[in-house]
Design a protein around this motif. Structure first.
Motif, short mmCIF file in Angstrom:
data_model
loop_
_atom_site.label_atom_id
_atom_site.label_comp_id
_atom_site.label_asym_id
_atom_site.label_seq_id
_atom_site.Cartn_x
_atom_site.Cartn_y
_atom_site.Cartn_z
N UNK A 228 0.83 -1.17 0.01
CA UNK A 228 -0.05 0.00 -0.07
C UNK A 228 0.93 1.25 0.16
N UNK A 229 1.86 1.25 0.67
CA UNK A 229 2.81 2.47 0.72
C UNK A 229 3.37 2.56 -0.41
N UNK A 230 4.00 1.33 -1.15
CA UNK A 230 4.58 1.72 -2.67
C UNK A 230 3.58 1.86 -3.53
N UNK A 231 2.18 2.00 -3.14
CA UNK A 231 1.18 2.75 -4.39
C UNK A 231 0.10 1.62 -5.03
N UNK A 232 0.19 0.47 -4.29
CA UNK A 232 -0.58 -0.79 -5.03
C UNK A 232 -2.16 -0.23 -4.86
N UNK A 233 -3.05 -0.59 -5.31
CA UNK A 233 -4.51 -0.05 -4.97
C UNK A 233 -4.84 -1.23 -4.08
N UNK A 234 -5.97 -0.81 -3.03
CA UNK A 234 -6.24 -1.76 -2.09
C UNK A 234 -7.03 -2.78 -2.49
N UNK A 235 -7.54 -3.01 -3.64
CA UNK A 235 -8.25 -3.95 -4.08
C UNK A 235 -7.39 -5.09 -4.55
N UNK A 236 -6.15 -4.81 -5.07
CA UNK A 236 -5.23 -5.69 -5.38
C UNK A 236 -4.56 -6.44 -4.22
N UNK A 237 -4.42 -5.48 -3.11
CA UNK A 237 -3.79 -6.07 -1.93
C UNK A 237 -4.61 -6.76 -1.04
N UNK A 238 -5.81 -6.56 -1.21
CA UNK A 238 -7.17 -7.71 -0.44
C UNK A 238 -6.70 -8.74 -1.13
N UNK A 239 -6.70 -8.85 -2.61
CA UNK A 239 -6.57 -10.31 -3.14
C UNK A 239 -5.51 -11.08 -2.96
N UNK A 240 -4.28 -10.29 -2.73
CA UNK A 240 -3.00 -10.93 -2.51
C UNK A 240 -3.22 -11.68 -0.91
N UNK A 241 -3.37 -10.68 -0.17
CA UNK A 241 -3.45 -11.19 1.28
C UNK A 241 -4.46 -12.26 1.56
N UNK A 242 -5.69 -12.25 0.82
CA UNK A 242 -6.85 -13.61 1.00
C UNK A 242 -6.08 -14.79 0.47
N UNK A 243 -5.48 -14.64 -0.73
CA UNK A 243 -4.81 -15.87 -1.44
C UNK A 243 -3.63 -16.35 -0.46
N UNK A 244 -2.87 -15.48 0.19
CA UNK A 244 -1.73 -16.06 1.15
C UNK A 244 -2.32 -16.56 2.36
N UNK A 245 -3.52 -15.88 2.97
CA UNK A 245 -4.15 -16.50 3.97
C UNK A 245 -4.92 -17.82 3.91
N UNK A 246 -5.46 -17.93 2.76
CA UNK A 246 -6.08 -19.34 2.47
C UNK A 246 -5.02 -20.35 2.25
N UNK A 247 -3.98 -19.85 1.70
CA UNK A 247 -2.78 -21.13 1.41
C UNK A 247 -2.34 -21.50 2.98
N UNK A 248 -2.25 -20.40 3.65
CA UNK A 248 -1.72 -20.93 5.00
C UNK A 248 -2.77 -21.46 5.78
N UNK A 249 -3.83 -21.24 5.69
CA UNK A 249 -4.83 -22.03 6.37
C UNK A 249 -4.96 -23.60 5.85
N UNK A 250 -4.78 -23.67 4.63
CA UNK A 250 -4.71 -24.99 4.24
C UNK A 250 -3.59 -25.73 4.55
N UNK A 251 -2.31 -24.96 5.05
CA UNK A 251 -1.21 -25.74 5.28
C UNK A 251 -1.26 -26.25 6.55
N UNK A 252 -2.02 -25.51 7.47
CA UNK A 252 -1.93 -25.85 8.96
C UNK A 252 -3.31 -26.56 9.22
#
Length: 252
Positions: A228-252
């Motif tokens: 967000x600080x580097x200028x990415x739009x919030x919608x793109x950041x939301x998608x990225x962190x949701x994808x990472x969160x789902x991956x970590x949930x599957x891993x654990x």
């Protein structure tokens, strides 16, 4: 005369043979040396195994808390900035109770030095409780709610991380204000979304950003905030962190 003449060459030949024997020394082959080493090592190992007896495991009585501390009381001081005096006064009972009752420590607010002083006593059993109490008070001073900071006492694998917006990108003036606004979002929506997805707590204090959570979750939240600080739009950041969160949930 003939016999004397014949004996002279025989003596010369014998001397030449001796010189040749001295000049050419016999070199031992590597294979034979290796075999000898293996035999010697094998004998030494057998001797060690035969002669050595398994030592008994020493048993020591448990050390009391006083001996572990070395007999002297330890103290930690947490500085309180001026804008946190009023919240500290209002929530002092909530801060005081878990430190004294659960961790068996002594705590006071020094009016002269403006520090919260935490000290061990005879009732203190766990020496690590002093660090936990100091982290708890520090988290409250940084701006976290008492209920959120209390998790540092109850749970083991929680950490605090602090960094500056300008550490990510050297921004000034309106550019810095816009970067902080992108992190917060309209009405704090972006900050709340990052907190809920990454299961962390975030405090925005001017250009400082404080994150409370587990190591993996702090890493996810920090990556999102940096984007967000580097200028990415919030919608793109939301998608990225949701994808990472789902991956970590599957891993654990």
């Amino acid at each position: 005369m003939d016999t004397d003449n014949n004996s002279v060459p025989d003596v010369c030949a014998a001397a030449a043979d001796d010189n040749a024997a001295e000049s050419f020394t016999k070199v031992k082959s590597k294979k034979s040396q290796k075999r000898k080493r293996e035999i010697i090592d094998g004998d030494g190992a057998d001797m060690e195994t035969d002669g050595s007896v398994a030592p008994k495991r020493p048993q020591f009585p448990p050390i009391s808390g006083d001996k572990l501390k070395g007999g002297s009381d330890e103290m930690r001081k947490v500085a309180v900035p001026a804008h946190r005096y009023t919240p500290l006064k209002e929530n002092w009972l909530k801060i005081f109770t878990p430190i004294v009752e659960n961790l068996q420590l002594q705590v006071r607010f020094n009016l002269k030095t403006r520090n919260v002083e935490i000290k061990t006593c005879k009732e203190t059993q766990d020496i690590s409780s002093l660090t936990r109490a100091a982290d708890f008070v520090k988290a409250f001073v940084l701006g976290f709610q008492v209920e959120d900071a209390l998790a540092l006492i109850r749970l083991d694998e929680l950490f605090l991380e602090t960094f500056d917006v300008t550490d990510v990108k050297p921004l000034k003036g309106d550019h810095l204000s816009r970067a902080i606004g992108r992190i917060a979002g309209k009405g704090g929506k972006t900050k709340f979304t990052i907190e809920n997805v990454t299961k962390t707590r975030i405090v925005l204090a001017d250009t400082k950003i404080h994150i409370l959570g587990s190591f993996q979750n702090i890493k996810m939240a920090r990556t999102a905030i940096c984007n967000l600080i580097l200028g990415s739009p919030p919608s793109k950041v939301y998608g990225n962190i949701r994808a990472v969160a789902s991956r970590t949930a599957e891993r654990f």
